[in-house]
Design a protein around this motif. Structure first.
Motif, short mmCIF file in Angstrom:
data_model
loop_
_atom_site.label_atom_id
_atom_site.label_comp_id
_atom_site.label_asym_id
_atom_site.label_seq_id
_atom_site.Cartn_x
_atom_site.Cartn_y
_atom_site.Cartn_z
N ALA A 78 0.83 -1.20 0.00
CA ALA A 78 0.00 0.00 0.00
C ALA A 78 0.87 1.25 0.00
N GLY A 79 0.25 2.35 -0.39
CA GLY A 79 0.93 3.62 -0.38
C GLY A 79 -0.03 4.76 -0.12
N ALA A 80 0.51 5.88 0.31
CA ALA A 80 -0.26 7.08 0.55
C ALA A 80 0.13 8.13 -0.49
N LEU A 81 -0.85 8.54 -1.28
CA LEU A 81 -0.62 9.59 -2.27
C LEU A 81 -0.57 10.92 -1.54
N ARG A 82 0.44 11.71 -1.87
CA ARG A 82 0.62 13.03 -1.23
C ARG A 82 1.06 14.06 -2.26
N LYS A 83 0.94 15.30 -1.88
CA LYS A 83 1.55 16.44 -2.56
C LYS A 83 1.19 16.54 -4.04
N MET A 84 -0.09 16.33 -4.37
CA MET A 84 -0.57 16.46 -5.74
C MET A 84 -0.97 17.92 -5.95
N PHE A 85 -0.09 18.65 -6.61
CA PHE A 85 -0.32 20.07 -6.85
C PHE A 85 0.17 20.44 -8.25
N VAL A 86 -0.59 21.29 -8.93
CA VAL A 86 -0.21 21.81 -10.23
C VAL A 86 -0.42 23.32 -10.20
N LYS A 87 0.56 24.06 -10.70
CA LYS A 87 0.41 25.51 -10.78
C LYS A 87 -0.86 25.85 -11.55
N ARG A 110 2.24 -0.01 -9.59
CA ARG A 110 2.09 -1.33 -10.21
C ARG A 110 3.43 -2.05 -10.32
N ASP A 111 4.45 -1.31 -10.71
CA ASP A 111 5.79 -1.89 -10.87
C ASP A 111 6.34 -2.43 -9.56
N ARG A 112 5.83 -1.93 -8.44
CA ARG A 112 6.32 -2.33 -7.11
C ARG A 112 5.29 -3.12 -6.32
N GLN A 113 4.28 -3.63 -7.00
CA GLN A 113 3.22 -4.43 -6.37
C GLN A 113 2.48 -3.68 -5.26
N ILE A 114 2.39 -2.37 -5.39
CA ILE A 114 1.57 -1.57 -4.48
C ILE A 114 0.17 -1.57 -5.09
N ILE A 115 -0.77 -2.20 -4.40
CA ILE A 115 -2.10 -2.38 -4.98
C ILE A 115 -3.17 -1.52 -4.33
N ASP A 116 -2.88 -0.94 -3.17
CA ASP A 116 -3.84 -0.05 -2.52
C ASP A 116 -3.21 1.32 -2.34
N VAL A 117 -3.89 2.33 -2.88
CA VAL A 117 -3.41 3.71 -2.77
C VAL A 117 -4.46 4.49 -1.99
N TYR A 118 -4.01 5.13 -0.92
CA TYR A 118 -4.88 5.90 -0.05
C TYR A 118 -4.48 7.37 -0.14
N LEU A 119 -5.46 8.25 0.08
CA LEU A 119 -5.11 9.67 0.12
C LEU A 119 -6.09 10.42 1.00
N LYS A 143 -12.30 5.79 9.18
CA LYS A 143 -12.35 4.63 10.07
C LYS A 143 -12.07 3.33 9.33
N ASP A 144 -12.25 3.35 8.01
CA ASP A 144 -12.01 2.16 7.19
C ASP A 144 -10.60 2.12 6.61
N PHE A 145 -9.79 3.10 6.93
CA PHE A 145 -8.40 3.13 6.47
C PHE A 145 -7.55 2.26 7.39
N PRO A 146 -6.46 1.72 6.85
CA PRO A 146 -5.57 0.93 7.71
C PRO A 146 -4.86 1.81 8.74
N PRO A 147 -4.47 1.24 9.86
CA PRO A 147 -3.83 2.03 10.92
C PRO A 147 -2.48 2.62 10.51
N TYR A 148 -1.85 2.07 9.46
CA TYR A 148 -0.55 2.59 9.03
C TYR A 148 -0.67 3.78 8.07
N PHE A 149 -1.87 4.21 7.74
CA PHE A 149 -2.03 5.38 6.86
C PHE A 149 -1.54 6.62 7.60
N PRO A 150 -0.60 7.36 7.00
CA PRO A 150 -0.05 8.57 7.66
C PRO A 150 -0.95 9.79 7.42
#
Length: 165
Positions: A78-87, A110-119, A143-150
């Motif tokens: 899993a991963g946490a999407l962050r810092k999505m900004f466009v001028k 996908r290349d790193r087998q990260i299958i769940d993306v949270y934001l 409440k439905d997010f995993p406890p490791y979500f930052p």
């Protein structure tokens, strides 16, 4: 070739430019009460994003940094999407900067087998909500997010995307 859009990983030498994009969008354009002190990751993107198996990508128009997106690898495929900004002057479907940033980031996952993306995001960013939803992200109760979500303290709206490799 000054008007060619490219997306590539960026590192600490871009910290000042990253801050110069993100803080005005957060603070001035959308009046989100967040400071640089609350975002120490912006001062050391190598340790915070790259070192842990995530990434920090920049969108460039020629040599000008015009957008960012990042991923924290949280483990657990899993991963946490962050810092999505466009001028502001580069937003919209015409150039598709945000779409291209997201597509490159999702391919990284996908290349790193990260299958769940949270934001997490904030309520005021309505266009961002529509963008995420168009791209398959599902509004999800924290409440439905995993406890490791930052979680970022300012965030009050949360999305999840399950990638099918």
């Amino acid at each position: 070739m000054e008007d060619t859009l490219t997306i590539r990983p960026i590192f600490n030498e871009y910290c000042r430019q990253i801050i110069d994009i993100i803080l005005p969008i957060q603070q001035i354009e959308f009046n989100v009460p967040v400071t640089l002190d609350a975002q120490p990751d912006l001062l050391d993107i190598e340790d915070f994003y790259h070192k842990g198996g995530g990434c920090f990508l920049g969108a460039f128009m020629g040599e000008e940094l015009i957008g960012t997106i990042a991923l924290i690898n949280t483990g657990n495929n899993a991963g946490a999407l962050r810092k999505m900004f466009v001028k502001k002057e580069y937003r919209g479907k015409e150039l598709g900067v945000a779409q291209q940033l997201l597509e490159v980031l999702l391919q990284f996952c996908r290349d790193r087998q990260i299958i769940d993306v949270y934001l997490g995001t904030v309520e005021v960013l309505k266009a961002a909500h529509r963008f995420y939803e168009r791209n398959g992200f599902v509004l999800t109760d924290i409440k439905d997010f995993p406890p490791y979500f930052p979680r970022m303290m300012a965030d009050n709206r949360f999305y999840h995307l399950h990638l099918n490799n």
